[in-house]
Design an enzyme around this catalytic site. Structure first.
Site, PDB file in Angstrom:
ATOM      1  CB  CYS A  69      -0.879   0.017   1.175  1.00 52.60           C
ATOM      2  SG  CYS A  69      -1.782   1.410   1.397  1.00 52.60           S
ATOM      3  CB  CYS A 203      -3.017   4.191  -5.497  1.00 55.67           C
ATOM      4  SG  CYS A 203      -4.301   3.528  -4.623  1.00 55.67           S
TER       5      CYS A 203
HETATM    6  N1  DGL Z   1      -4.094   0.951  -2.201  1.00 55.45           N
HETATM    7  C1  DGL Z   1      -3.661   2.078  -1.381  1.00 55.45           C
HETATM    8  C2  DGL Z   1      -2.340   2.687  -2.035  1.00 55.45           C
HETATM    9  O1  DGL Z   1      -1.652   1.978  -2.643  1.00 55.45           O
HETATM   10  C3  DGL Z   1      -4.658   3.006  -0.894  1.00 55.45           C
HETATM   11  C4  DGL Z   1      -6.125   3.077  -0.745  1.00 55.45           C
HETATM   12  C5  DGL Z   1      -6.825   3.618   0.343  1.00 55.45           C
HETATM   13  O2  DGL Z   1      -7.006   4.918   0.166  1.00 55.45           O
HETATM   14  O3  DGL Z   1      -6.806   2.920   1.340  1.00 55.45           O
HETATM   15  O4  DGL Z   1      -2.109   3.984  -1.573  1.00 55.45           O
END
Ligand code: DGL
Length: 281
Positions: A69, A203
Site C-alpha cells: 500500500c 496506489c
Molecule cells: N491501495 C492503497 C495505496 O496503494 C490506498 C487505498 C486507500 O486509500 O486505502 O495507496
C-alpha cells in the site's frame, strides 16, 4: 511465511505478482476493511492501523511483512521501522518493507542504498508523473526520493482522491473513466512542464484501471508497473535474506480481512478472478 498488507484489496495486485513469482512460499494477506480507505485519513490513524495489522501478521507467523500500500508506506513505514519495531518484542528477527523504495529504484534506475546522483545528470531531464491518494501525494516521498537520485528530473504529482474507493466499491466503468480522465486533465493543466515521459501509478488499486490511464495519457508516456517492479525487488531481497522464510514453506495462501469476509471475497474477484475466499482476521 511472508505477510502482505493493504488497507483493502489494492494490495492483491502486488500479492498476485509475488505468488506467481514464489510458488513455494507461504503468504498471508491482511486487508483492513474495517478502516479502508486510508487515503484521506490522518497520519496518526494510518500509523496506528498499519502497526496493528503488521502485529497481526507477525502473530500469525510472518517474519517479514510487505506493506502493499503506497499510503501506508508513505505515511507509516519510516515510523514503524525506526520507532516502533526496534522497541517491540519483534525486534531483531522481524522486518517491515514498503513499496515506494522499489518503485523509486525502477523510476531512477538507481539502487535505494545510493542516495545521491550516480552518474552525470545533465541530460536526465525527464518528467515523471505520480498519481496517488491524498496522503501519499501530500507525504511527498516520491519527489523527495526521486530528486535525491535524479535532481534534474521534474516530478509532477496528482491526487486522485476518490479513485481507490471507487475501484474498491466496484463503481461502474464510466465513473472510473471519469475519475481517471479528471486526474490526468488536472495534472496536465496544473503543470507548466513537458507531458510526462513516465507515469507511476502510486496506489496499488490503480493497476486495475491501467487501461484508462493508458487511454488518457499521451502515447509516449511509459507506465511503470508497480506489482512487477515490487516482485523483482522482493526477489532480490529474499535471495539475500532467506532467514525470513521458514524451513517448511509449502506455497499456501491465506487471505484475511478485518471486514466482512463474504462481501470481501465477492469484491476480491474484480482484482483476481480465481482468488481463494477471505477469512475473518
Ligand atoms: N491501495 C492503497 C495505496 O496503494 C490506498 C487505498 C486507500 O486509500 O486505502 O495507496
Amino acid at each position: 511465511m511472508i505477510g502482505v498488507f493493504d488497507s483493502g484489496l489494492g494490495g492483491l495486485t502486488v500479492l498476485r505478482a509475488l505468488v506467481a513469482r514464489f510458488r513455494d512460499v507461504d503468504f498471508v494477506y491482511l486487508a483492513d476493511h474495517a478502516h479502508v480507505p486510508y487515503g484521506n485519513q490522518s497520519s496518526e490513524n494510518i500509523v496506528g492501523y498499519t502497526r496493528h495489522c503488521v502485529e497481526e501478521l507477525f502473530s500469525r507467523g510472518a517474519k517479514l511483512v510487505l506493506l502493499g500500500c503506497n499510503t501506508a508506506t508513505a505515511v507509516a513505514l519510516r515510523r514503524l521501522q525506526q520507532e516502533w519495531l526496534p522497541e517491540s518484542k519483534w525486534a531483531g528477527r522481524h522486518n517491515v518493507l514498503g513499496i515506494v523504495a522499489p518503485t523509486v529504484e525502477a523510476a531512477t534506475q538507481t539502487p535505494w542504498a545510493v542516495t545521491s546522483p550516480q552518474y552525470p545528470q545533465k541530460y536526465n531531464t525527464d518528467t515523471i508523473a505520480v498519481f496517488g491518494t491524498t496522503r501519499t501525494i501530500r507525504a511527498g516521498v516520491y519527489p523527495e526520493e526521486i530528486h535525491k537520485r535524479c535532481p534534474k528530473v521534474t516530478v509532477v504529482q496528482q491526487i486522485c482522491s476518490e479513485l481507490a474507493g471507487a475501484i474498491e466499491n466496484k463503481r461502474p466503468e464510466a465513473e472510473l473513466d471519469f475519475l481517471v480522465r479528471e486526474g490526468i486533465v488536472a495534472m496536465i493543466a496544473g503543470n507548466d512542464t513537458m507531458p510526462p515521459h513516465r507515469a507511476i501509478l502510486g496506489c496499488t488499486h490503480f493497476p486495475l484501471v491501467e487501461h484508462l490511464f493508458r487511454k488518457y495519457l499521451p502515447p509516449f508516456t511509459r507506465i511503470l508497473s508497480q506489482p512487477e517492479v515490487v516482485a523483482d525487488s522482493f526477489e532480490d531481497y529474499l535471495t539475500r535474506r532467506p532467514n525470513y522464510l521458514n524451513g517448511d514453506e509449502r506455497g499456501t495462501l491465506t487471505l484475511l480481512t478485518t471486514g466482512n469476509p463474504s462481501d470481501v471475497s465477492e469484491m476480491a474477484r474484480v482484482f483476481w478472478p480465481e482468488v481463494p475466499a477471505f477469512a475473518k482476521a
